[in-house]
Design a protein around this motif. Sequence first.
Motif, short mmCIF file in Angstrom:
data_model
loop_
_atom_site.label_atom_id
_atom_site.label_comp_id
_atom_site.label_asym_id
_atom_site.label_seq_id
_atom_site.Cartn_x
_atom_site.Cartn_y
_atom_site.Cartn_z
N LEU A 13 86.78 -39.63 69.23
CA LEU A 13 87.50 -40.75 68.63
C LEU A 13 88.61 -40.28 67.69
O LEU A 13 88.38 -39.46 66.79
N SER A 14 89.81 -40.81 67.89
CA SER A 14 90.95 -40.53 67.02
C SER A 14 91.73 -41.80 66.77
O SER A 14 91.79 -42.70 67.62
N LYS A 15 92.32 -41.87 65.58
CA LYS A 15 93.20 -42.99 65.25
C LYS A 15 94.37 -42.47 64.43
O LYS A 15 94.17 -41.84 63.37
N LYS A 16 95.58 -42.74 64.92
CA LYS A 16 96.80 -42.33 64.22
C LYS A 16 97.60 -43.56 63.83
O LYS A 16 97.66 -44.54 64.58
N PHE A 17 98.19 -43.50 62.64
CA PHE A 17 99.14 -44.49 62.20
C PHE A 17 100.48 -43.78 62.02
O PHE A 17 100.68 -43.06 61.03
N GLY B 63 89.43 -37.41 57.79
CA GLY B 63 89.27 -37.86 59.17
C GLY B 63 88.42 -36.97 60.04
O GLY B 63 88.31 -37.21 61.26
N VAL B 64 87.78 -35.96 59.46
CA VAL B 64 86.99 -35.00 60.23
C VAL B 64 85.55 -35.00 59.72
O VAL B 64 85.31 -35.00 58.50
N ILE B 65 84.58 -35.00 60.61
CA ILE B 65 83.17 -34.86 60.23
C ILE B 65 82.91 -33.39 59.93
O ILE B 65 83.11 -32.52 60.78
N ILE B 66 82.45 -33.11 58.70
CA ILE B 66 82.25 -31.72 58.31
C ILE B 66 80.78 -31.32 58.28
O ILE B 66 80.47 -30.14 58.37
N GLN B 67 79.89 -32.29 58.14
CA GLN B 67 78.45 -32.01 58.19
C GLN B 67 77.74 -33.27 58.65
O GLN B 67 78.19 -34.39 58.41
N ASP B 68 76.58 -33.09 59.29
CA ASP B 68 75.80 -34.22 59.79
C ASP B 68 74.33 -33.80 59.86
O ASP B 68 73.95 -33.00 60.71
N SER B 69 73.52 -34.32 58.94
CA SER B 69 72.10 -33.98 58.92
C SER B 69 71.39 -34.90 57.94
O SER B 69 71.99 -35.83 57.39
N THR B 70 70.12 -34.65 57.69
CA THR B 70 69.39 -35.40 56.67
C THR B 70 69.84 -34.90 55.29
O THR B 70 70.29 -33.75 55.15
N THR C 102 97.15 -39.05 60.73
CA THR C 102 95.90 -39.08 61.48
C THR C 102 94.77 -39.49 60.55
O THR C 102 94.36 -38.71 59.68
N ALA C 103 94.27 -40.71 60.72
CA ALA C 103 93.20 -41.22 59.86
C ALA C 103 91.83 -40.77 60.33
O ALA C 103 90.93 -40.49 59.53
N VAL C 104 91.65 -40.69 61.65
CA VAL C 104 90.40 -40.22 62.25
C VAL C 104 90.76 -39.18 63.29
O VAL C 104 91.62 -39.42 64.15
#
Length: 278
Positions: free
Chosen positions: A7-11, A206-213, A15-17
């Motif tokens: 998923l990407s979104k630019k204005f 706009g970037v996911i840098i970590q994903d966990s509990t 680049t927001a996502v």
Amino acid sequence: MIEIKDLSKKFNNFTAVNNIDLVIKSGEFMGVLGPNGAGKTTTIKIITGLLKPTAGNVYINGSLMNRNNKEIKGIMGIVPQYSNLDKELTVYENLVFAAKLFRVENYRNKIDELLDFVELSDFKDRMTGNLSGGMARRLTIAKALINDPDIIILDEPTVGIDINGRRKIWDILKYLKSRNKTVLLTTHYIEEAEYLCSRVCLIDKGVIIQDSTPENLKEQLGAYTVEYFDAELKTAYKFFDSKQKALDYSAGIKSSNYTVRETTLEDVFYNYTNRKVV
């Protein structure tokens, strides 16, 4: 339940996502944590069909999401960052209007249950424009629950709310968590994500840098933190997997201004982005 692919979104040139992937399982309470401008609200607007992505797709319960997919919208409850209440209607009338939009049967009983749930029964005849900030947010949550949704999406639900109002909203969200609803919460309040979420996604620029509990994120960095002033009188941080190692390290610090404490999610975020969540 929610799958985000490339998923990407630019204005224009911004680049927001930026090419994010994320899967949220049924019954999961997911927190998207990041500073203002990190891309949280843009991502929510795409998930809920309010914005069209520049690239990539969002799937809800296996179905491609777009602004015309009424079937998916029927199983979602949305609490936007800014109020979607009609200030010219009473508390009760706002919920009646929402119930009729979703064609809720026996809506009067449902509304009474929701008003009791969000502790607004005594204020049902009050004009919405005369509610406090915390009461208005609780009404917005009740409105999002009118159709008994499987998925609940909350964008900064406690922003601008005092601590007492925030705690009441936390109680509501904890109850939804116990009901195995799929909940997606965006916030920049560290303690909110740590207190409520079974899983946390850290997003920045706009970037996911970590994903966990939350627990795993802190353990990966180090369960204990030594916070101290360095030679230039700037705050420095060292992370250790045991309290004893942290104490041993602190014994060698020349300055008396140091603290040995448990690592927080804010430490995790600051470590990966080198800036506070504000």
